[in-house]
Scaffold this active site. Structure first.
Site, PDB file in Angstrom:
ATOM      1  N   GLU A  60      83.128 -26.710 102.403  1.00  0.00           N
ATOM      2  CA  GLU A  60      84.315 -26.928 103.579  1.00  0.00           C
ATOM      3  C   GLU A  60      84.961 -28.368 103.178  1.00  0.00           C
ATOM      4  OE1 GLU A  60      82.865 -27.494 107.412  1.00  0.00           O
ATOM      5  OE2 GLU A  60      84.187 -26.806 108.613  1.00  0.00           O
ATOM      6  N   ASP A 100      78.140 -26.058 104.175  1.00  0.00           N
ATOM      7  CA  ASP A 100      78.899 -26.553 105.170  1.00  0.00           C
ATOM      8  C   ASP A 100      78.518 -27.997 104.887  1.00  0.00           C
ATOM      9  OD1 ASP A 100      80.122 -25.326 107.991  1.00  0.00           O
ATOM     10  OD2 ASP A 100      79.874 -27.768 107.242  1.00  0.00           O
ATOM     11  N   ILE A 139      77.847 -30.754 107.274  1.00  0.00           N
ATOM     12  CA  ILE A 139      77.610 -30.830 109.126  1.00  0.00           C
ATOM     13  C   ILE A 139      78.388 -29.644 109.786  1.00  0.00           C
ATOM     14  CG2 ILE A 139      78.015 -31.615 111.086  1.00  0.00           C
ATOM     15  CD1 ILE A 139      78.243 -34.252 108.908  1.00  0.00           C
ATOM     16  N   ASP A 140      77.687 -28.287 109.390  1.00  0.00           N
ATOM     17  CA  ASP A 140      78.328 -27.349 110.404  1.00  0.00           C
ATOM     18  C   ASP A 140      77.713 -27.505 111.873  1.00  0.00           C
ATOM     19  OD1 ASP A 140      79.528 -24.368 110.671  1.00  0.00           O
ATOM     20  OD2 ASP A 140      77.574 -24.171 111.164  1.00  0.00           O
ATOM     21  N   THR A 163      80.363 -29.819 113.987  1.00  0.00           N
ATOM     22  CA  THR A 163      80.783 -31.013 113.576  1.00  0.00           C
ATOM     23  C   THR A 163      80.922 -31.809 115.275  1.00  0.00           C
ATOM     24  OG1 THR A 163      81.871 -31.163 111.479  1.00  0.00           O
ATOM     25  CG2 THR A 163      82.553 -32.566 112.337  1.00  0.00           C
ATOM     26  N   ASP A 189      80.236 -21.488 106.839  1.00  0.00           N
ATOM     27  CA  ASP A 189      79.339 -21.192 108.041  1.00  0.00           C
ATOM     28  C   ASP A 189      79.087 -20.783 107.845  1.00  0.00           C
ATOM     29  OD1 ASP A 189      82.890 -21.367 109.694  1.00  0.00           O
ATOM     30  OD2 ASP A 189      81.342 -23.184 109.602  1.00  0.00           O
TER      31      ASP A 189
HETATM   32  C1  LIP Z   1      82.177 -24.261 113.790  1.00  0.00           C
HETATM   33  C2  LIP Z   1      81.292 -23.704 114.169  1.00  0.00           C
HETATM   34  C3  LIP Z   1      80.698 -22.762 115.142  1.00  0.00           C
HETATM   35  C4  LIP Z   1      81.998 -22.359 115.752  1.00  0.00           C
HETATM   36  C5  LIP Z   1      82.969 -23.738 115.911  1.00  0.00           C
HETATM   37  C6  LIP Z   1      83.340 -24.849 114.260  1.00  0.00           C
HETATM   38  P1  LIP Z   1      82.438 -26.361 111.763  1.00  0.00           P
HETATM   39  O1  LIP Z   1      82.293 -24.906 112.509  1.00  0.00           O
HETATM   40  O2  LIP Z   1      80.370 -23.394 112.889  1.00  0.00           O
HETATM   41  O3  LIP Z   1      80.468 -21.087 115.076  1.00  0.00           O
HETATM   42  O4  LIP Z   1      82.239 -21.759 117.133  1.00  0.00           O
HETATM   43  O5  LIP Z   1      84.142 -23.861 116.506  1.00  0.00           O
HETATM   44  O6  LIP Z   1      83.923 -23.626 113.544  1.00  0.00           O
HETATM   45  O7  LIP Z   1      83.826 -26.404 112.472  1.00  0.00           O
HETATM   46  O8  LIP Z   1      81.797 -27.305 112.741  1.00  0.00           O
HETATM   47  O9  LIP Z   1      82.156 -26.424 110.805  1.00  0.00           O
END
Ligand code: LIP
Length: 273
Positions: A74, A90, A92-93, A95, A228
């Site tokens: 990412e 990813d 940190i998914d 974040t 994601d």
């Molecule tokens: C997140 C996604 C989540 C979405 C958030 C964000 P990130 O990814 O995992 O489903 O609703 O808006 O996109 O940006 O934390 O890697």
């Protein structure tokens, strides 16, 4: 590309190992007063220094363990594959949750085959999604089933058996762009009276793993990137669920709908209507 069970198991083990290493890093080495290192698509689409450090750890460890494989991260780590396998990560998914110290974020690591730059032309074959705050590790390989490793126990996962959307708990998420959020709000307003309830946890990877574990009956979101999606997608399908895009297409940035087949069909119908 045909990989045998032993090769897939090895890829899954690597995914688990480095997802846990990166997860421990972002918890153990979180600096005091963590701030935003930079923003991306909008000023709320943030990156922290720990996103960057986590992705660097994943890049370095994959270079050690799987030097011929490709990488798509990412935060920009990327190189082509010489083996036919590309790791989609990813760091940190969730974040924003991490920044706010809400305990719903994960490191997602998936070994994929195909061209990850073309929607629908790739699929995950081994994956791990690790929540370092709960220490729950969701993992799977193609044909091997989905598992949750927690406190030393392995639990086999299976999606919900519910088929009535009106009795279903549905997860979703929202993008960062205000105009996209207006559309998402309209879809949500139409759905809310027709389901048991909605949950918005803030991590697509963990939402998908919740579907695999039956903690959510179904999930949908538009705007997801491969990083994601990839890890949680395999955890869902190996738990007996389906993950689809619009009109039965492969899941992509346009739309992801996940869950048991009947709910995915009915939820897709409501969303696209
Ligand atoms: C997140 C996604 C989540 C979405 C958030 C964000 P990130 O990814 O995992 O489903 O609703 O808006 O996109 O940006 O934390 O890697």
């Amino acid at each position: 590309m045909n990989l045998n069970a032993a090769e897939l198991t090895d890829l899954e083990h690597i995914a688990c190992t480095i997802a846990v290493e990166a997860g421990r890093l972002v918890v153990d080495e979180r600096p005091d007063g963590l701030g935003v290192a930079r923003t991306k698509s909008t000023d709320t689409d943030i990156v922290t220094v720990m996103d960057q450090r986590s992705e660097e750890l994943l890049r370095r460890r994959l270079a050690e363990l799987r030097p011929a494989d490709g990488l798509l991260g990412e935060e920009g780590a990327a190189h082509d594959s010489r083996s036919g396998i590309t790791w989609v990560v990813d760091p940190i998914d969730g974040t924003v949750n991490y920044l706010y110290q809400l305990p719903t974020y994960a490191v997602s690591v998936a070994a994929c085959v195909g061209d990850v730059s073309v929607p629908g032309e790739w699929h995950p074959v081994a994956a791990a999604v690790y929540n370092p705050t709960s220490t729950e590790l969701f993992h799977a390989h193609a044909g091997g089933g989905s598992f949750l490793r927690s406190h030393g126990r392995e639990q086999r996962l299976s999606v919900s058996t519910r088929s009535d959307l009106a009795q279903s708990l549905v997860g979703t998420g929202f993008g960062y762009d205000p105009q996209h959020r207006r559309v998402q709000a309209r879809v949500l307003a139409g759905l809310l009276p027709l389901v048991r309830d909605i949950r918005r946890a803030g991590s697509a990877a963990l939402d998908l793993c919740s579907v695999a574990a039956g903690r959510l009956d179904a999930y949908y979101e538009s705007g997801l990137h491969p990083w994601d999606l990839a890890g949680g997608q395999l955890v869902v399908t190996e738990a007996g669920g389906v993950v689809r895009g619009r009109q039965g297409a492969p899941p992509d940035e346009d739309l992801v709908v996940a869950g048991p087949t009947t709910l995915v069909h009915d939820l897709h119908g409501l969303i696209t209507r």
